[in-house]
Design a protein around this motif. Structure first.
Motif: not given
Length: 171
Positions: A110-136
């Motif tokens: 993945l690159t460019d917009m496809a990477l950004t969309l995929a990354d933030y689908c993961i980040v926004l989903t995981l950030s709902q968990l208590e105490g999760v502030e960062w995702v790598e």
């Protein structure tokens, strides 16, 4: 540079329009999975949510539970998976407020917009968990050289009024 700024503005605007963006699932008792919108229209939200079908008797989901549900794709009409075909969760680990996700090599394509969309689908989903502030996110153990930084936060996806005003004056 203009393309990157335009991409960021579209994504951030779309995320701002989503209900519940930035609120933790632990507060409402339900979790949302973030997916790309399947519309062919060039304007409008880039991401939308689908509720996680999670039995209450199983307690709170883990990062693995959310990632597996996310990678299995949406069941709701109008949504599509932002992930390449065949991408799989290899493992994950949590250290303090950071969750590191290890995905199969397909994610590395993945690159460019496809990477950004995929990354933030993961980040926004995981950030709902208590105490999760960062995702790598790593693919086959490597981080993406296309990202300006490797530790991602849900808050980065929220459009501020200053950025909105700057976008309006640039047009």
């Amino acid at each position: 540079m203009r393309r990157t700024l335009a991409l960021a503005l579209v994504l951030l605007l779309a995320l701002r329009l989503l209900p519940g963006c930035g609120s933790g699932g632990e507060e409402k008792g339900e979790y949302e999975l973030y997916f790309a919108v399947s519309s062919g229209v060039g304007h409008g939200p880039a991401l939308d949510t689908q509720p996680l079908d999670w039995p209450e008797d199983r307690g709170r989901p883990t990062p693995e539970d959310l990632l597996l549900a996310l990678l299995s794709g949406p069941s709701q009409e109008g949504l599509r998976s932002p992930f390449p075909r065949g991408v799989a969760l290899l493992s994950w680990e949590r250290e303090g407020e950071t969750v590191t996700v290890y995905l199969s090599e397909q994610y590395g394509g993945l690159t460019d917009m496809a990477l950004t969309l995929a990354d933030y689908c993961i980040v926004l989903t995981l950030s709902q968990l208590e105490g999760v502030e960062w995702v790598e996110i790593r693919s086959e153990g490597h981080t993406s050289s296309y990202r300006s930084h490797q530790l991602l936060q849900a808050g980065e996806a929220v459009l501020t009024e200053e950025l909105m005003e700057g976008a309006d004056s640039a047009t």
